[in-house]
Design a protein around this motif. Structure first.
Motif, PDB file in Angstrom:
ATOM      1  N   ASP A 148       0.828  -0.990  -0.149  1.00 43.25           N
ATOM      2  CA  ASP A 148       0.023   0.088   0.063  1.00 43.25           C
ATOM      3  C   ASP A 148       0.926   1.380  -0.091  1.00 43.25           C
ATOM      4  OD1 ASP A 148       1.022  -0.005   2.558  1.00 43.25           O
ATOM      5  OD2 ASP A 148      -1.138  -0.133   3.577  1.00 43.25           O
ATOM      6  N   TRP A 162      -0.782  -7.726  -4.398  1.00 40.49           N
ATOM      7  CA  TRP A 162      -2.302  -7.130  -4.477  1.00 40.49           C
ATOM      8  C   TRP A 162      -1.691  -5.926  -3.923  1.00 40.49           C
ATOM      9  CZ3 TRP A 162      -6.951  -9.905  -4.955  1.00 40.49           C
ATOM     10  CH2 TRP A 162      -6.795 -11.361  -5.490  1.00 40.49           C
ATOM     11  N   LEU A 163      -2.593  -4.735  -4.531  1.00 41.97           N
ATOM     12  CA  LEU A 163      -2.823  -3.447  -3.828  1.00 41.97           C
ATOM     13  C   LEU A 163      -3.749  -3.330  -2.841  1.00 41.97           C
ATOM     14  CD1 LEU A 163      -1.660  -0.473  -3.982  1.00 41.97           C
ATOM     15  CD2 LEU A 163      -3.739  -0.037  -5.585  1.00 41.97           C
ATOM     16  N   ALA A 210      -3.138   6.343  -5.663  1.00 41.16           N
ATOM     17  CA  ALA A 210      -3.459   5.002  -5.600  1.00 41.16           C
ATOM     18  C   ALA A 210      -3.322   4.441  -6.965  1.00 41.16           C
ATOM     19  CB  ALA A 210      -4.755   4.776  -5.270  1.00 41.16           C
ATOM     20  N   LEU A 221       0.525   4.281  -7.888  1.00 49.41           N
ATOM     21  CA  LEU A 221       1.246   3.084  -7.185  1.00 49.41           C
ATOM     22  C   LEU A 221       0.574   1.935  -7.892  1.00 49.41           C
ATOM     23  CD1 LEU A 221       2.597   1.790  -5.118  1.00 49.41           C
ATOM     24  CD2 LEU A 221       0.741   1.891  -3.626  1.00 49.41           C
ATOM     25  N   ALA A 222      -0.599   1.691  -8.162  1.00 51.97           N
ATOM     26  CA  ALA A 222      -1.016   0.352  -9.147  1.00 51.97           C
ATOM     27  C   ALA A 222      -0.220   0.481 -10.440  1.00 51.97           C
ATOM     28  CB  ALA A 222      -2.629   0.485  -9.259  1.00 51.97           C
ATOM     29  N   ILE A 239       3.387  -0.831  -9.747  1.00 52.18           N
ATOM     30  CA  ILE A 239       3.290  -2.083  -9.354  1.00 52.18           C
ATOM     31  C   ILE A 239       3.435  -2.972 -10.591  1.00 52.18           C
ATOM     32  CG2 ILE A 239       2.348  -4.005  -8.292  1.00 52.18           C
ATOM     33  CD1 ILE A 239       1.438  -2.046  -6.089  1.00 52.18           C
ATOM     34  N   LEU A 245       1.219  -7.183 -10.865  1.00 48.22           N
ATOM     35  CA  LEU A 245      -0.087  -6.712 -10.193  1.00 48.22           C
ATOM     36  C   LEU A 245      -1.178  -7.861 -10.188  1.00 48.22           C
ATOM     37  CD1 LEU A 245      -1.810  -4.640  -8.140  1.00 48.22           C
ATOM     38  CD2 LEU A 245      -2.253  -3.767 -10.606  1.00 48.22           C
ATOM     39  N   VAL A 303      -6.644  -6.050  -6.675  1.00 55.16           N
ATOM     40  CA  VAL A 303      -6.865  -5.402  -5.476  1.00 55.16           C
ATOM     41  C   VAL A 303      -7.478  -5.949  -4.364  1.00 55.16           C
ATOM     42  CG1 VAL A 303      -6.446  -3.126  -6.835  1.00 55.16           C
ATOM     43  CG2 VAL A 303      -8.902  -4.344  -6.474  1.00 55.16           C
ATOM     44  N   CYS A 358      -5.442  -5.638 -14.286  1.00 59.59           N
ATOM     45  CA  CYS A 358      -5.748  -5.892 -12.781  1.00 59.59           C
ATOM     46  C   CYS A 358      -6.848  -6.922 -12.552  1.00 59.59           C
ATOM     47  CB  CYS A 358      -6.239  -4.630 -12.251  1.00 59.59           C
ATOM     48  SG  CYS A 358      -6.600  -4.771 -10.413  1.00 59.59           S
TER      49      CYS A 358
END
Length: 374
Positions: free
Chosen positions: A112, A134-135, A153, A156-157, A160, A170, A173, A214
């Protein structure tokens, strides 16, 4: 030693589980997920046992969630090869995570923060292995996670997914509906479950529209998954944990009926004190926990079959019991007689016990040994 023993012969305090109830609870949650078209990834932090995880996964030994690295190693040794460590990455224990990632088919982590991602990048796995990430989203629970509405957010995703695809992937979530525990009824629980689901799905949609893959979207908590809302069918998996045992708290929340609570703590009467109108029992907070002391009318536990009694005090190894109204009939509770306590919070109570006595027909049929430590 205790296999086949009648429950009344067990040393107290003793944590007991009704075998049929645990099995029904496991099957009912699997059926809920099947009806929604979702994968169930059960959280094992309540029971921390191979037997409980075997029931929760329907015997597949695939796809579980753990809270500690001790749990991860324990279940890996027990044949589970798809484990999500649902806890913020502990920087000082990265080598332990790396060992699990190399050992298992799928050892997965939550991130996170950019700092946690940087830690992973500093410790790449050997060729053929990538960090599976996983985020973690905070959709109102207020614990770990990045808020999906925060600009960081999305970045960051993307980081990753794209910074080093040969090192980090990734997976999806993940959000925990822990705020459901502040609810008073099922409609309120469902409102939080719906809001969390929408927030997660909106975030995933935004990611995909931006070209960030994702694949997975997961939410969970026993209250939200015990009465799932239709919108949850658009997710990919759920991750409840407490439901295998349930407890007094879940009953008060409406997650279950009283007969679906599988856990009890047996305790013996060890003293009569007429001058203060109290019984003394051999269950203190070290066998029950203090959780619920100020959250339920019954306190840390209800006394099964005796609504006129209340557990009013707990020290480490002693419990004090009083009559709610009037004087105690001490003749009904001779020294050595057994009371069954229904804990407020099964997770906290189970953590106090080194062995669970699983029973059927009034006798012990299994002994479950939970993993301990962090």
């Amino acid at each position: 030693m205790w296999l086949g023993a009648p429950l009344e012969q067990l040393p107290t305090p003793a944590l007991t589980l009704d075998q049929a109830t645990v099995r029904r609870n496991a099957e009912r949650m699997r059926e809920r997920c099947r009806a929604l078209g979702l994968r169930l990834r059960p959280h094992v932090k309540t029971h921390k046992t191979l037997e409980g995880a075997e029931l929760a996964t329907g015997g597949t030994r695939r796809g579980i969630v753990v809270s500690t690295l001790a749990e991860a190693r324990f279940f890996a040794a027990g044949g589970f090869d798809d484990i999500l460590y649902a806890y913020p990455l502990p920087g000082g224990r990265l080598e332990e995570c790396a060992a699990l990632a190399q050992r298992l088919r799928a050892f997965q982590l939550l991130l996170d923060s950019p700092q946690a991602l940087a830690l992973l990048r500093q410790r790449p796995l050997p060729a053929g292995k990538r960090w599976l990430v996983w985020l973690k989203l905070d959709c109102g629970n207020g614990r770990a996670g990045v808020r999906p509405t925060d600009p960081g957010a999305m970045s960051l995703a993307r980081a990753i997914a794209e910074e080093a695809p040969e090192e980090v992937t990734l997976v999806g979530v993940y959000a925990h509906c822990g705020d459901t525990y502040g609810c008073r009824d099922v409609p309120a629980v469902q409102a939080i479950a719906r809001a969390t689901t929408v927030a997660v799905l909106d975030f995933v949609t935004t990611l995909r529209q931006a070209g960030v893959p994702c694949p997975q979207a997961s939410i969970g908590s026993t209250p939200s998954c015990s009465h799932p809302v239709p919108e949850m069918a658009q997710l990919t998996e759920l991750h409840p944990g407490n439901y295998l045992f349930y407890d007094l708290q879940q009953t008060l929340l409406g997650s279950c009926h009283p007969e679906e609570v599988a856990i009890r703590v047996l305790t013996r009467v060890i003293g009569h004190y007429p001058h203060r109108n109290q019984l003394l029992v051999d269950c203190g907070w070290a066998a029950l926990s203090l959780h619920g002391r100020d959250q339920a009318p019954t306190g840390c536990a209800a006394i099964e079959g005796h609504p006129q009694l209340r557990l009013v005090g707990l020290t480490q190894e002693h419990g004090q019991v009083e009559a709610i109204d009037g004087r105690l009939d001490f003749g009904r509770f001779p020294l050595g007689s057994i009371l069954a306590l229904i804990p407020f919070h099964a997770c906290a109570t189970a953590a106090m016990h080194p062995i669970y006595y699983v029973h059927a027909g009034g006798k012990v049929v299994e002994l479950w040994h939970p993993v301990r430590g962090w």
